[in-house]
Design a protein around this motif. Structure first.
Motif, PDB file in Angstrom:
ATOM      1  N   ALA A   1       3.449  13.155  -7.710  1.00  0.00           N
ATOM      2  CA  ALA A   1       2.662  11.929  -7.610  1.00  0.00           C
ATOM      3  C   ALA A   1       3.399  10.773  -8.263  1.00  0.00           C
ATOM      4  O   ALA A   1       3.969  10.907  -9.337  1.00  0.00           O
ATOM      5  CB  ALA A   1       1.305  12.130  -8.254  1.00  0.00           C
ATOM      6  N   LYS A   2       3.385   9.627  -7.598  1.00  0.00           N
ATOM      7  CA  LYS A   2       3.992   8.426  -8.165  1.00  0.00           C
ATOM      8  C   LYS A   2       2.924   7.458  -8.644  1.00  0.00           C
ATOM      9  O   LYS A   2       3.131   6.657  -9.532  1.00  0.00           O
ATOM     10  CB  LYS A   2       4.874   7.738  -7.123  1.00  0.00           C
ATOM     11  N   VAL A   3       1.760   7.532  -7.990  1.00  0.00           N
ATOM     12  CA  VAL A   3       0.639   6.711  -8.425  1.00  0.00           C
ATOM     13  C   VAL A   3      -0.590   7.611  -8.512  1.00  0.00           C
ATOM     14  O   VAL A   3      -0.574   8.750  -8.057  1.00  0.00           O
ATOM     15  CB  VAL A   3       0.352   5.550  -7.437  1.00  0.00           C
ATOM     16  N   LYS A   4      -1.622   7.084  -9.116  1.00  0.00           N
ATOM     17  CA  LYS A   4      -2.836   7.873  -9.283  1.00  0.00           C
ATOM     18  C   LYS A   4      -3.946   7.212  -8.472  1.00  0.00           C
ATOM     19  O   LYS A   4      -4.166   6.004  -8.576  1.00  0.00           O
ATOM     20  CB  LYS A   4      -3.208   7.888 -10.769  1.00  0.00           C
ATOM     21  N   TYR A   5      -4.623   7.997  -7.654  1.00  0.00           N
ATOM     22  CA  TYR A   5      -5.690   7.442  -6.836  1.00  0.00           C
ATOM     23  C   TYR A   5      -7.031   7.606  -7.536  1.00  0.00           C
ATOM     24  O   TYR A   5      -7.324   8.658  -8.101  1.00  0.00           O
ATOM     25  CB  TYR A   5      -5.729   8.152  -5.475  1.00  0.00           C
TER      26      TYR A   5
ATOM     27  N   GLN B   1       3.681   8.650   3.617  1.00  0.00           N
ATOM     28  CA  GLN B   1       2.541   8.117   4.347  1.00  0.00           C
ATOM     29  C   GLN B   1       2.020   9.073   5.409  1.00  0.00           C
ATOM     30  O   GLN B   1       1.083   8.758   6.117  1.00  0.00           O
ATOM     31  CB  GLN B   1       2.881   6.765   4.968  1.00  0.00           C
TER      32      GLN B   1
ATOM     33  N   GLY C   1       3.691   9.120  -2.191  1.00  0.00           N
ATOM     34  CA  GLY C   1       4.496   8.122  -1.522  1.00  0.00           C
ATOM     35  C   GLY C   1       4.730   8.395  -0.048  1.00  0.00           C
ATOM     36  O   GLY C   1       5.160   7.517   0.674  1.00  0.00           O
TER      37      GLY C   1
ATOM     38  N   PHE D   1       2.733   2.110   2.510  1.00  0.00           N
ATOM     39  CA  PHE D   1       3.087   2.429   3.891  1.00  0.00           C
ATOM     40  C   PHE D   1       4.394   1.741   4.248  1.00  0.00           C
ATOM     41  O   PHE D   1       4.702   0.660   3.750  1.00  0.00           O
ATOM     42  CB  PHE D   1       2.005   1.954   4.850  1.00  0.00           C
TER      43      PHE D   1
ATOM     44  N   ASN E   1      10.605  11.433  -0.895  1.00  0.00           N
ATOM     45  CA  ASN E   1       9.247  11.658  -1.384  1.00  0.00           C
ATOM     46  C   ASN E   1       8.880  13.118  -1.476  1.00  0.00           C
ATOM     47  O   ASN E   1       7.994  13.486  -2.238  1.00  0.00           O
ATOM     48  CB  ASN E   1       8.245  10.962  -0.465  1.00  0.00           C
TER      49      ASN E   1
ATOM     50  N   PHE F   1      -3.984   3.340   0.908  1.00  0.00           N
ATOM     51  CA  PHE F   1      -2.591   3.468   0.495  1.00  0.00           C
ATOM     52  C   PHE F   1      -1.929   4.673   1.148  1.00  0.00           C
ATOM     53  O   PHE F   1      -2.559   5.438   1.868  1.00  0.00           O
ATOM     54  CB  PHE F   1      -2.473   3.528  -1.030  1.00  0.00           C
ATOM     55  N   ALA F   2      -0.623   4.808   0.902  1.00  0.00           N
ATOM     56  CA  ALA F   2       0.153   5.801   1.619  1.00  0.00           C
ATOM     57  C   ALA F   2      -0.089   7.215   1.122  1.00  0.00           C
ATOM     58  O   ALA F   2      -0.015   8.175   1.881  1.00  0.00           O
ATOM     59  CB  ALA F   2       1.635   5.476   1.490  1.00  0.00           C
TER      60      ALA F   2
ATOM     61  N   MET G   1       2.639   5.781 -14.609  1.00  0.00           N
ATOM     62  CA  MET G   1       2.061   6.014 -13.296  1.00  0.00           C
ATOM     63  C   MET G   1       0.938   5.007 -13.097  1.00  0.00           C
ATOM     64  O   MET G   1      -0.017   4.962 -13.862  1.00  0.00           O
ATOM     65  CB  MET G   1       1.523   7.433 -13.230  1.00  0.00           C
ATOM     66  N   PHE G   2       1.080   4.174 -12.075  1.00  0.00           N
ATOM     67  CA  PHE G   2       0.064   3.158 -11.827  1.00  0.00           C
ATOM     68  C   PHE G   2      -1.117   3.760 -11.070  1.00  0.00           C
ATOM     69  O   PHE G   2      -0.970   4.733 -10.339  1.00  0.00           O
ATOM     70  CB  PHE G   2       0.644   1.994 -11.018  1.00  0.00           C
TER      71      PHE G   2
ATOM     72  N   PRO H   1      14.689   8.894   3.630  1.00  0.00           N
ATOM     73  CA  PRO H   1      13.398   8.484   3.072  1.00  0.00           C
ATOM     74  C   PRO H   1      12.393   9.636   3.002  1.00  0.00           C
ATOM     75  O   PRO H   1      11.601   9.714   2.051  1.00  0.00           O
ATOM     76  CB  PRO H   1      12.905   7.404   4.055  1.00  0.00           C
TER      77      PRO H   1
ATOM     78  N   THR I   1       0.810  -1.202   0.000  1.00  0.00           N
ATOM     79  CA  THR I   1       0.000   0.000   0.000  1.00  0.00           C
ATOM     80  C   THR I   1       0.851   1.262   0.000  1.00  0.00           C
ATOM     81  O   THR I   1       0.319   2.359  -0.056  1.00  0.00           O
ATOM     82  CB  THR I   1      -0.888   0.029   1.248  1.00  0.00           C
TER      83      THR I   1
ATOM     84  N   VAL J   1      -4.054   3.489  -8.272  1.00  0.00           N
ATOM     85  CA  VAL J   1      -4.365   2.808  -7.022  1.00  0.00           C
ATOM     86  C   VAL J   1      -5.837   3.026  -6.749  1.00  0.00           C
ATOM     87  O   VAL J   1      -6.312   4.161  -6.800  1.00  0.00           O
ATOM     88  CB  VAL J   1      -3.534   3.373  -5.856  1.00  0.00           C
TER      89      VAL J   1
END
Lengths: 446, 335, 328
Positions: free
Chosen positions: C120-124, C144, C142, A93, C220, C137-138, B3-4, C216, A91, B6
């Protein structure tokens, strides 16, 4: 064959797309670096027993159960512990995990690595449960509930049936199917072990009849074994749900908020039965599992025997790479799986499959207004009213949501799958479930 | 790097959509529309086109300038309302009345509640009742059906079978005396009788209904319980006194009974969600229809009955819950 | 005819009389003796029924004050954040009690993970609910700990005081904020904190709650607090503490000296509503004043503001003088 059994309420028929059904299980080499998260089961995370710089062997205990509902974790590789730190999970996290640099492939001495099938059961029920507990077994279907907990019925309750879940109703996934075909002996011995542990006389292996080869194969093998029946079931999602499977197999309904043991049933996955065999007869703890790697565009849909802690990227590479047109990575099947944020995350005990969705499949359709068609309610296998619960949860009316039994939702996604207006019903149901669960726990505390 | 996405599960969707359902309904209405064109000629096409265009225009107008929200014309719901409104009016209705009807249907009965899915009452029926009360003369002068094969004759108006019976019985005549004025039963079935545009042919409507049940657009519960209730109720009256009560089949296939039971009462938005609720809802519609037909002032009561039961829908939704899983364990529980 | 009138009057009058007697007895039997002061206090309250005081509504708060005044002779622990000190003074005068003034608070967004700072690294996709997204998800970027940009805080606000800025994807608080705490409750990530409004609305805070190590965190987000403890060393007043690689400024101890802002290498410490400071060309570019100069061009100022655009937008909207910007 007569009329095939299935569960009564609701259900949907998603496209099956079992692309990897004919791909034999391939054993994947250990990764260069294994990332082993400490929270791999439902319940409390495990407590690490190793520290930075420790040398570990394959199968060595590296973390012990951190509570009643928790499991042991064994090293899937041999090598040196690099660090115990927060590692990224599916996820996104960051949660505690053990990172191990792999050196060679040296297994713990106690593990029987021969191919010989050990079919004599010498242990008594308590010893079997102890072995299972030691080996860190969890439900392999995806819920990752510690197996030994299910094998210890609460005082006063006895099990009558063991139901082995070979339904695999999730589209795409084939790991259980392959296990039943290739490791059938082991699965049956595992079933017998579970029967002995539970002290039950009757076991039913439930398989949907889209896996005719597995049904035939297992029926053949179980012919001479008393008490084990292979039951072909009509294809309908979510038949692999524990409560639905019990309803289909023995026509009993688990009452709301209760466990299957209430109706004298214990359900275990085929994968779990296989792991039980390995843990009890071969003394091999749970550190590898079968993972289906599949998707419409993937070049080589496969089933891999992969070590826990292997980065998903390695599995994808073994399946000849991530197609250009990938829009979503899912850990598990398309109905209940979780979207994964990055292919760097490792395989865990509950990873039953990796599914790559094409870009055009990945996006949700535009949401329209609810036209009260009541399809969500019709397909709900629990007889709930998702439209109403969604509304209650959206408006924060958690008392109504609770009264309308939102906690009974098994999150199978049938409602959202079928909704003509593409309303994210399950999103809101999950949200409401979380809040109601929280409220109920707080109330119980008082 | 790509870009994946979610999102929560499920990650697949069945191929259902609102538009698909609506166009399914439209398709199911085609036989009835064809019958009306056959018997009422070009007038029928005029009424249908006008009603559809007006409904869609008002929907667009209101969404664009009043609600200022997204335009959802292509979900087909305005189209369905337009056709249903046309089905519910006589073919010789003046155009301006149809336009008023469309405004009432879309503006008053649908959009003022917030648009698709939020209306309590069936929009087409609200419009029909509105027109019936406001323009009783125009709304009850029914053209006599003349098959299109016999050429374009002048439109002659005449009463519907229900009106003939109602007036006849009120005037003290017996059924056998009225029989001469009524069409034969075969005519009812294929649609050769006076009435609103889409309600005349029972066979065409039943065909549409079967299609919708097959496609799971409607459930069988609502039409069945309406028709059974009407049949039983009128059957009892008929058995008591056949001389002054028409037989049950007459009630089933005349007036708006079939149209109401199959297309109007089954409107998803305004009908109950659960099987139990739907059965009670159908029973209520059947009962109210018969009460109005037999003892009310109007010869026809389906529209009123449906609207009244529409109002009871939220209550039925509350009272009738689906059968929850686990309600019947199947064995004595482990104690 | 007369008879009918008399009978009617007598009957109705009698009925009325009987009803009156019954009502009188019932009323006296079930009479609830209530302190009239409760009504008076309630009258003085803002009637927002927001629950920000901890009581489930204004009436309950009024009752609580009257009870407290009777039993403890003080109003300690009871404060109406919406009405603020003015209302509490009135309440105090009704109950004849001294009320200690409290510094007004305001909700502060402790995340600067805008689309630019946290790519953004992923798309919600899914329900527009932070609570759900948090469980799923975080975060798109990325991190959290970051803001999820779905606006649960906006929905929670009864005062139209918090809005999403579509450019940054972060919520912005305007001066309608009454510090009722609804958004603090609503945020699943505890990003929002109630902090002292400060003199002339000036405040300094760490706009980050990332508890990861520097590496870390920085991976992000460009403006994450990396826990370098430079600010802690710089602070002469012990106002800054570092726990879990995260700096926190205690607003009770902070004197708004702005020294910490200058030393922060990632611009994680924000200062709001301060005058632009004098240019100090020799300073590292990370420590430039964050507020853009309002309109009037100052050609002598060095143009070293490339990292600040995002914060500048957020702050400009927060600025008291231009509340209209808040209606994003």
């Amino acid at each position: 064959m007569g009329i095939l059994k299935t569960f009564a309420l609701g259900g949907v028929h998603p496209e099956e797309n079992k692309l990897s059904a004919n791909a034999a299980i391939e054993t994947l080499p250990p990764p260069k670096q294994a990332i082993v998260p400490l929270g791999q089961n439902l319940g409390a995370p495990s407590k690490p027993l190793v520290k930075k710089g420790d040398k570990v062997k394959v199968g060595q205990l590296i973390a012990e159960a951190g509570g009643f509902i928790s499991t042991n974790i064994h090293s899937p590789v041999s090598g040196t512990v690099l660090k115990i730190d927060n590692v990224i999970d599916g996820t996104g996290f960051k949660r505690p995990g053990v990172v191990i640099n792999v050196e060679g492939d040296e297994w713990d001495e106690g593990i029987d690595r021969s191919d010989e099938i050990v079919s004599d059961i010498s242990l008594n029920p308590q010893e079997i449960v102890d072995r299972i507990k030691q080996a860190g077994l969890v439900g392999m279907g995806g819920a990752t509930f510690p197996t030994y907990v299910k094998l210890m019925p609460p005082p006063g309750k006895t099990a009558e049936y063991l139901i082995i879940n070979g339904v695999e109703c999730e589209p795409y996934l084939t790991s259980d199917h392959r296990l039943m075909l290739e490791k059938s002996q082991e699965v049956i011995i595992g079933t017998r072990l579970l029967m002995k542990a539970l002290k039950v006389e009757k076991a039913i292996i439930g398989i949907e009849n889209n896996k005719q080869d597995a049904i035939n194969h297992l029926s053949q093998l179980t012919k001479s074994i008393d008490g084990i029946t292979v039951m072909a079931l009509k294809v309908k999602y979510p038949q692999g749900g524990e409560k639905q499977l019990i309803k289909a197999a023995v026509n009993r309904e688990v009452p709301s908020g209760k466990l299957p043991i209430e109706v004298g049933c214990v359900v275990q996955n085929v994968g779990t039965a296989f792991s039980v065999y390995e843990a009890v007869q071969k003394n091999k703890p749970l550190f590898e599992r079968v993972v289906s790697v599949t998707g419409k565009d993937i070049k080589k849909p496969s089933n891999f025997m992969a070590r826990v802690g292997t980065p998903i990227q390695q599995l994808l590479d073994a399946a000849e790479g991530v197609p250009e047109n990938t829009g979503k990575i899912i850990g598990g099947g398309p109905m209940m799986g979780k979207a994964i944020t990055s292919p760097e995350v490792p395989v865990v005990k509950g990873t039953s499959g990796i599914l790559l969705m094409k870009k055009e499949e990945s996006s949700r359709k535009t949401t329209g207004p609810c036209i009260r068609c009541s399809r969500c309610s019709t397909v709900c296998p629990m007889g709930l009213e998702p439209y109403l619960l969604t509304k209650a949860s959206k408006l924060g009316k958690y008392d109504i949501a609770e009264k309308e039994m939102i906690m009974d939702c098994i999150e199978c996604g049938s409602c959202q799958f079928t909704c003509p207006a593409s309303i994210p019903l399950l999103d809101f149901l999950r949200l409401g479930k979380g809040k109601v669960g929280h409220i109920m726990r707080n109330r119980n505390k008082k | 790097m790509t870009m994946f996405t979610v999102s929560g599960s499920p990650h697949v969707h069945g191929n259902e959509s609102t538009g698909k359902i609506m166009y399914g309904v439209v398709f199911a209405m085609v036989p009835a529309a064809l019958v009306s064109v056959y018997y009422f000629g070009l007038d029928s096409i005029r009424v249908m086109l006008l009603s559809i265009v007006a409904c869609m225009f008002f929907e667009w107008l209101i969404q664009k300038y009043l609600i200022k929200g997204p335009i959802t014309l292509n979900d087909g719901s305005a189209l369905v309302t337009g056709i249903l409104l046309a089905f519910n009016v006589p073919t010789n209705l003046p155009g301006w009345i149809i336009i008023i009807g469309a405004l009432v249907a879309i503006g008053m009965a649908k959009m003022s509640f917030g648009g698709l899915g939020k209306n309590i009452f069936n929009p087409a029926l609200v419009a029909r009742v509105f027109l019936l009360i406001s323009f009783p003369v125009q709304m009850t002068s029914w053209p006599k059906p003349v098959p299109i094969t016999e050429g374009f004759a002048d439109v002659i108006t005449g009463p519907t079978p229900l009106a003939i019976v109602k007036e006849g019985l009120d005037a003290g005549k017996s059924m056998s005396e009225l029989q001469a004025d009524l069409p034969a039963y075969t005519d009812y079935l294929i649609g050769q009788m006076g009435g609103s545009l889409g309600e005349v042919s029972a066979i065409a409507l039943i065909l549409g209904g079967l299609f919708m049940v097959w496609k799971k657009i409607i459930t069988w519960e609502i039409p069945t319980s309406i028709l059974v209730t009407v049949f039983v109720f009128s059957g009892i009256l008929w058995l008591i006194d056949p001389a002054y009560n028409p037989d049950p089949f007459f009630h089933l296939i005349t007036g708006g009974m079939m149209l109401g039971a199959i297309f109007m009462a089954t409107d998803m938005v305004s009908s109950p969600m659960t099987r139990g609720g739907q059965l009670v809802y159908g029973f209520g519609i059947g009962l109210l229809t018969m009460l109005i037909r037999v003892w009310g002032a109007y010869p026809e009561g389906v529209s009123f009955a449906i609207l009244l039961m529409n109002a009871a829908t939220p209550l039925l939704n509350m009272g009738f819950k689906p059968r929850r899983f686990g309600a019947k364990p199947g064995i004595e529980l482990n104690k | 005819m007369d008879n009918i009138i008399i009978i009617a009057v007598a009957a109705l009058g009698g009925l009325g009389l009987v009803a009156a007697v019954v009502l009188y007895f019932i009323a006296s039997k079930f009479k609830v003796i209530e302190d009239p002061k409760i009504d008076e206090v309630e009258e003085a309250l803002p009637a927002a029924n927001c629950g920000g005081c901890g009581s489930p509504g204004c009436r309950a708060f009024a009752e609580a004050t009257v009870v407290s005044a009777k039993e403890k002779k003080s109003l300690d622990g009871l404060f109406c954040p919406v009405g603020g000190n003015d209302v509490m003074q009135i309440v105090g005068s009704i109950l004849n009690l001294e009320v200690t003034t409290q510094a007004p608070l305001i909700a502060v967004i402790r995340c600067n993970g805008s689309h630019a700072n946290t790519p953004a690294k992923v798309k919600y996709e899914g329900a527009s609910s932070c609570a759900f997204a948090h469980a799923l998800f975080a975060g798109e970027g990325g991190c959290q700990y970051s803001c999820l940009s779905e606006g649960d805080c906006v929905d929670a606000c009864d005062f139209d005081a918090i809005h999403m800025n579509p450019e940054t994807g972060l919520p912005v608080v305007n001066d309608k904020c009454t510090a009722c705490g609804a958004c603090v409750e609503a945020c699943p990530r505890d990003i929002i904190e109630l902090r002292k409004k400060g003199p002339k609305d000036r405040r300094i805070f760490v706009s980050c709650i990332n508890q990861e190590k520097g590496g870390p965190a920085k991976k992000n987000c460009a403006v994450a607090c990396i826990g370098c403890s430079k600010c802690e060393k710089e602070c002469k007043f012990d106002a800054i503490t570092i726990t879990n690689f995260l700096a926190y400024i205690d607003f009770e101890k902070c004197t708004l000296c702005r020294k910490c802002v200058e030393v922060c290498p990632t611009n994680a410490i924000h200062e709001i509503n301060f005058k632009p400071r004098k240019p100090r060309p020799e300073k590292a570019p990370g420590a430039v004043p964050r507020k853009p100069v309002p309109k009037v061009a100052q050609p002598d100022k060095p143009v070293t503001m490339e990292t600040e655009t995002e914060t500048a937008v957020a702050e400009k909207v927060e600025k008291k003088e231009s509340p209209d910007n808040g209606k994003a």
